[in-house]
Motif scaffolding. Structure first.
Motif, PDB file in Angstrom:
ATOM      1  N   ALA A  71       0.824  -1.224  -0.025  1.00 51.22           N
ATOM      2  CA  ALA A  71      -0.098   0.122  -0.050  1.00 51.22           C
ATOM      3  C   ALA A  71       0.782   1.082  -0.016  1.00 51.22           C
ATOM      4  N   ARG A  72       1.708   1.223   0.806  1.00 48.07           N
ATOM      5  CA  ARG A  72       2.795   2.404   0.973  1.00 48.07           C
ATOM      6  C   ARG A  72       3.324   2.692  -0.415  1.00 48.07           C
ATOM      7  N   ASN A  73       3.856   1.807  -1.103  1.00 46.08           N
ATOM      8  CA  ASN A  73       4.420   1.604  -2.620  1.00 46.08           C
ATOM      9  C   ASN A  73       3.409   2.314  -3.411  1.00 46.08           C
ATOM     10  N   VAL A  74       2.394   1.952  -3.417  1.00 49.31           N
ATOM     11  CA  VAL A  74       1.255   2.303  -4.329  1.00 49.31           C
ATOM     12  C   VAL A  74       1.013   3.892  -4.058  1.00 49.31           C
ATOM     13  N   ALA A  75       0.700   4.049  -2.722  1.00 54.06           N
ATOM     14  CA  ALA A  75       0.395   5.519  -2.133  1.00 54.06           C
ATOM     15  C   ALA A  75       1.288   6.609  -2.796  1.00 54.06           C
ATOM     16  N   ARG A  76       2.623   6.263  -2.654  1.00 58.29           N
ATOM     17  CA  ARG A  76       3.501   7.195  -3.176  1.00 58.29           C
ATOM     18  C   ARG A  76       3.253   7.743  -4.589  1.00 58.29           C
ATOM     19  N   ALA A  77       2.619   7.018  -5.487  1.00 58.45           N
ATOM     20  CA  ALA A  77       2.360   7.417  -7.029  1.00 58.45           C
ATOM     21  C   ALA A  77       1.101   7.699  -7.398  1.00 58.45           C
ATOM     22  N   CYS A  78       0.198   7.576  -6.105  1.00 56.39           N
ATOM     23  CA  CYS A  78      -1.341   7.694  -6.156  1.00 56.39           C
ATOM     24  C   CYS A  78      -1.894   8.955  -5.877  1.00 56.39           C
ATOM     25  N   HIS A  79      -2.535   9.872  -6.724  1.00 50.89           N
ATOM     26  CA  HIS A  79      -2.905  11.101  -6.051  1.00 50.89           C
ATOM     27  C   HIS A  79      -4.304  11.478  -6.632  1.00 50.89           C
ATOM     28  N   ASN A  80      -4.620  10.974  -7.884  1.00 53.52           N
ATOM     29  CA  ASN A  80      -6.388  11.399  -8.155  1.00 53.52           C
ATOM     30  C   ASN A  80      -7.100   9.990  -7.710  1.00 53.52           C
ATOM     31  N   PRO A  81      -6.728   8.669  -8.003  1.00 47.33           N
ATOM     32  CA  PRO A  81      -7.674   7.791  -7.845  1.00 47.33           C
ATOM     33  C   PRO A  81      -7.950   7.493  -6.431  1.00 47.33           C
ATOM     34  N   LEU A  82      -8.893   7.107  -6.022  1.00 41.87           N
ATOM     35  CA  LEU A  82      -8.875   6.650  -4.549  1.00 41.87           C
ATOM     36  C   LEU A  82      -8.408   5.326  -4.431  1.00 41.87           C
ATOM     37  N   LEU A  83      -7.604   5.116  -3.041  1.00 40.95           N
ATOM     38  CA  LEU A  83      -6.710   3.952  -2.885  1.00 40.95           C
ATOM     39  C   LEU A  83      -7.505   2.972  -1.845  1.00 40.95           C
ATOM     40  N   ILE A  84      -7.730   1.841  -2.465  1.00 43.78           N
ATOM     41  CA  ILE A  84      -8.524   0.835  -1.450  1.00 43.78           C
ATOM     42  C   ILE A  84      -7.293  -0.068  -0.955  1.00 43.78           C
ATOM     43  N   VAL A  85      -7.270  -0.574   0.190  1.00 39.30           N
ATOM     44  CA  VAL A  85      -6.647  -1.738   0.483  1.00 39.30           C
ATOM     45  C   VAL A  85      -7.243  -2.734   1.315  1.00 39.30           C
ATOM     46  N   ASP A  86      -6.960  -3.994   0.854  1.00 39.10           N
ATOM     47  CA  ASP A  86      -7.418  -5.176   1.570  1.00 39.10           C
ATOM     48  C   ASP A  86      -7.031  -5.305   3.121  1.00 39.10           C
ATOM     49  N   LEU A  87      -8.099  -5.572   3.940  1.00 42.15           N
ATOM     50  CA  LEU A  87      -7.427  -6.151   5.298  1.00 42.15           C
ATOM     51  C   LEU A  87      -7.256  -7.885   5.043  1.00 42.15           C
ATOM     52  N   PRO A  88      -6.303  -8.037   5.065  1.00 46.00           N
ATOM     53  CA  PRO A  88      -5.928  -9.466   4.762  1.00 46.00           C
ATOM     54  C   PRO A  88      -6.560 -10.576   5.877  1.00 46.00           C
ATOM     55  N   PHE A  89      -6.592 -11.805   5.468  1.00 50.22           N
ATOM     56  CA  PHE A  89      -7.046 -12.856   6.187  1.00 50.22           C
ATOM     57  C   PHE A  89      -6.835 -12.748   7.744  1.00 50.22           C
ATOM     58  N   MET A  90      -7.779 -13.068   8.399  1.00 48.41           N
ATOM     59  CA  MET A  90      -7.920 -13.020  10.116  1.00 48.41           C
ATOM     60  C   MET A  90      -7.190 -11.788  10.742  1.00 48.41           C
ATOM     61  N   SER A  91      -7.407 -10.608   9.862  1.00 44.09           N
ATOM     62  CA  SER A  91      -6.817  -9.407  10.540  1.00 44.09           C
ATOM     63  C   SER A  91      -7.935  -8.424  11.016  1.00 44.09           C
ATOM     64  N   TYR A  92      -9.295  -8.995  10.866  1.00 45.04           N
ATOM     65  CA  TYR A  92     -10.426  -8.449  11.377  1.00 45.04           C
ATOM     66  C   TYR A  92     -11.389  -9.274  11.798  1.00 45.04           C
ATOM     67  N   ALA A  93     -10.717 -10.425  12.683  1.00 44.08           N
ATOM     68  CA  ALA A  93     -11.726 -11.222  13.554  1.00 44.08           C
ATOM     69  C   ALA A  93     -12.707 -10.753  14.522  1.00 44.08           C
ATOM     70  N   SER A  94     -12.524  -9.512  15.042  1.00 42.35           N
ATOM     71  CA  SER A  94     -13.080  -8.721  15.881  1.00 42.35           C
ATOM     72  C   SER A  94     -13.305  -7.250  15.504  1.00 42.35           C
ATOM     73  N   PRO A  95     -14.257  -6.454  15.766  1.00 39.15           N
ATOM     74  CA  PRO A  95     -14.201  -5.344  15.593  1.00 39.15           C
ATOM     75  C   PRO A  95     -12.892  -4.505  16.190  1.00 39.15           C
ATOM     76  N   GLU A  96     -12.338  -4.892  17.212  1.00 37.63           N
ATOM     77  CA  GLU A  96     -11.212  -4.186  17.837  1.00 37.63           C
ATOM     78  C   GLU A  96     -10.221  -4.509  17.035  1.00 37.63           C
ATOM     79  N   GLN A  97      -9.857  -5.758  16.566  1.00 33.93           N
ATOM     80  CA  GLN A  97      -8.785  -5.912  15.575  1.00 33.93           C
ATOM     81  C   GLN A  97      -9.163  -5.370  14.290  1.00 33.93           C
ATOM     82  N   ALA A  98     -10.398  -5.223  13.877  1.00 32.74           N
ATOM     83  CA  ALA A  98     -10.483  -4.672  12.371  1.00 32.74           C
ATOM     84  C   ALA A  98      -9.927  -3.022  12.639  1.00 32.74           C
TER      85      ALA A  98
END
Length: 265
Positions: A71-98
Motif C-alpha cells: 500500500a505504501r508503495n502504491v500510495a507514493r504514486a497515487c494522487h487522484n484515484p481513491l486508494l483501497i487496501v484489503d484487510l488480509p485474512f484474520m486481520s479483522y476477526a473482531s471489531p477491535e482488531q479490525a
C-alpha cells in the motif's frame, strides 16, 4: 485537494449519473503511475498479491505487514484515484482488531478506504470502522479468503435462496455504513439487482455489465495469467503498451464494451 481527486462523494455522484467506475488491482508505484495517467478511478491493493506476486496458491498467507508495504508503495504514486487496501485474512476477526488493522493500513500504508470480505459476521466491524471515520468497501459473492469453506473458486448466488442471502447482506452492509461493494462471481442478473437496490456503488468482477463499475486483477487483464477466468479479457493484446491497455480498459468499462455476455455468468 485536487479537483480530479476521486472521493466517496464523487463515486456516489458517478453512480447517480450512470457513469461507470473503473478499478484495477495495483501493487507498486510504477503501475500506479500508469493507471492514474489512464484515468482509473480506483486502485485496489488486493491480497490477490499473494497469488500473482508471491506465487501462493491462495490469498490466505498474506500478512498485514505485507499489505502495509505494498500500500505504501502504491500510495507514493497515487494522487487522484481513491486508494483501497484489503484487510488480509484474520486481520479483522473482531471489531477491535479490525480497527487496529485499518488504522495501520491508513496511517502507515496511506489507504483511503479498507476492504473486507463477508456479510453478517463483519457488520459490527463495518459499523465501528465507519463510526471512526474509516471508509469501508465490502465484498460479497465469491470470497477468496473463504475458499476452503466454499470448496473452491465457484460462482455464488446461482439459486434463489443464495441470491436472496447475498442481496440481504448487501443491504445490511450498506446500512452498517459501507461506502462501496465489490461483488464477485455471481450471475449477471443478481449483479443487476444488487446494483439497482443499493445506493452505494457496486463494483463487479464476474458479476455482469449492470454493475456501477468493474474491477480486474491487473496481471489478468494484461494477459499474464495462463489460465484466466472466463470473465477476464486480455487488454494488452493489440494495445501496444501497458498504458495503452489501461486506457483501453477504461474506455471499455465506460462505454459498456466490457464485460460482454461472454464474460458474465
Amino acid at each position: 485537494m485536487s479537483s480530479n481527486k476521486i472521493t466517496v462523494t464523487r463515486l456516489r455522484e458517478m453512480k447517480r449519473d450512470g457513469r461507470k467506475i473503473s478499478c484495477l488491482t495495483c501493487y507498486d508505484a510504477s503501475f500506479a503511475r500508469l493507471m492514474e495517467q489512464a484515468g482509473i478511478e480506483l486502485l485496489l491493493v488486493g491480497d490477490s498479491l499473494g497469488m500473482v506476486v508471491q506465487g501462493q496458491s491462495t490469498t490466505l498467507p498474506v500478512s498485514l505487514d505485507e499489505m502495509v508495504y505494498h500500500a505504501r508503495n502504491v500510495a507514493r504514486a497515487c494522487h487522484n484515484p481513491l486508494l483501497i487496501v484489503d484487510l488480509p485474512f484474520m486481520s479483522y476477526a473482531s471489531p477491535e482488531q479490525a480497527l487496529r488493522s485499518a488504522a495501520r493500513l491508513m496511517q502507515e500504508g496511506g489507504a483511503q478506504m479498507v476492504k473486507l470480505e463477508g456479510g453478517g459476521p463483519v457488520l459490527e466491524s463495518v459499523r465501528r470502522m465507519t463510526e471512526q471515520g474509516i471508509p469501508v468497501c465490502a465484498h460479497l459473492g465469491l470470497l477468496p479468503q473463504s475458499v476452503h469453506k466454499l470448496g473452491g473458486y465457484r460462482v455464488q448466488g446461482r439459486d434463489d435462496v443464495a441470491a436472496a442471502r447475498i442481496l440481504k447482506e448487501a443491504y445490511e452492509l450498506q446500512e452498517a455504513g459501507a461506502d462501496l461493494l465489490v461483488l464477485e462471481c455471481v450471475p449477471a442478473s443478481l449483479g443487476a439487482e444488487v446494483s439497482a437496490t443499493l445506493e452505494i456503488p457496486v463494483i463487479g468482477i464476474g458479476a455482469g455489465s449492470s454493475c456501477d463499475g468493474q474491477v480486474l486483477v491487473v496481471y489478468d487483464m494484461l494477459g499474464m495469467n495462463p489460465n484466466p477466468a472466463s470473465f477476464v479479457r486480455d487488454f494488452l493484446g493489440g494495445a501496444g503498451s501497458i498504458e495503452g491497455a489501461f486506457q483501453a480498459y477504461v474506455a471499455a468499462v465506460r462505454d459498456g464494451g466490457f464485460p460482454t455476455l461472454e464474460q458474465a455468468f
